[in-house]
Design a protein around this motif. Structure first.
Motif: not given
Length: 238
Positions: A194-201, A217-230, A232-237
């Motif tokens: 699967g896909f994993y998101i991890t903080h770096v900086e 590391a956090h495993r991403l699931e379909d339709h997860d909403i991610i916010e980075i540097a202000g 927002k993004m949606e993750f799709f499988l």
């Protein structure tokens, strides 16, 4: 190829070519770069390199790891960054390489071009790196969701806010870096599981579905909403 220039009090001690994917720094003899000084922890820090990209991680050292005068736990190294360990300095140098040989898509979500593609030329590292051990991004237990015959999953990030809303970024690389260097950076790792998101900086950690992540590391699931540097993004499988 990246290298380090080790010095103390302005005196250059040696030059170290970063040939390995994982280079450890510390006082003990089993480190790749041994610095025999009591201010340096036994296993003080590690640098993970893929092509010309490098990630520094402090290994819970006693006296800490600094980059350009700032205390860091995890840091994306840039050309001419100076790593400080006690009285020792390690200058990170990237030798000139042909255009387009960066190993990551470094996506500044505020400055994607009108086609929604990275403004930094990039080439994916070999696919076999997807399952390699990279200690900077400690994986969770990877025991779920393996596709048929070990097939790699397919994922996409769609930008939901900002000037680039609606743009899509296929997660086709083994590692895709998202964020704004110096503000907040996270990496999405593409693995067989699967896909994993991890903080770096950055002082702030990524937010997924309204929940702030920790250093793991956090495993991403379909339709997860991610916010980075202000942004927002949606993750799709797919």
């Amino acid at each position: 190829m990246p290298k380090l220039i080790l010095s103390m009090d302005g005196l250059v001690l040696k030059e170290v070519i970063l040939k390995k994917e994982r280079t450890t720094i510390g006082r003990k003899a089993d480190n790749d770069i041994q610095i025999d000084n009591l201010a340096i922890s036994g296993h003080h820090a590690v640098i993970v390199c893929i092509l010309n990209d490098a990630f520094l991680e402090d290994l819970n050292s006693t006296n800490g790891t600094y980059v350009n005068g700032q205390s860091v736990k995890k840091h994306v190294l840039k050309n001419h960054d100076v790593i400080e360990l006690g009285k020792y300095r390690l200058k990170f140098i990237i030798d000139s390489a042909p255009s387009g040989l960066g190993s990551f898509d470094l996506i500044d979500t505020g400055t994607m071009n009108t086609l929604g593609k990275p403004e930094v030329d990039a080439i994916a590292p070999p696919e076999e790196r997807a399952a390699s051990r990279t200690q900077v991004f400690p994986p969770e237990a990877l025991d779920q969701g393996v596709g048929a015959a070990g097939e790699m999953p397919s994922g996409v990030i769609q930008v939901l806010s900002g000037a680039n809303a609606g743009r899509e970024l296929p997660l086709s690389k083994s590692l895709t870096t998202l964020g704004k260097p110096g503000t907040q950076v996270a990496v999405i790792t593409r693995r067989p599981h699967g896909f994993y998101i991890t903080h770096v900086e950055g002082a702030s950690f990524p937010v997924v579905n309204g929940n702030t992540l920790d250093a793991q590391a956090h495993r991403l699931e379909d339709h997860d909403i991610i916010e980075i540097a202000g942004i927002k993004m949606e993750f799709f499988l797919r």
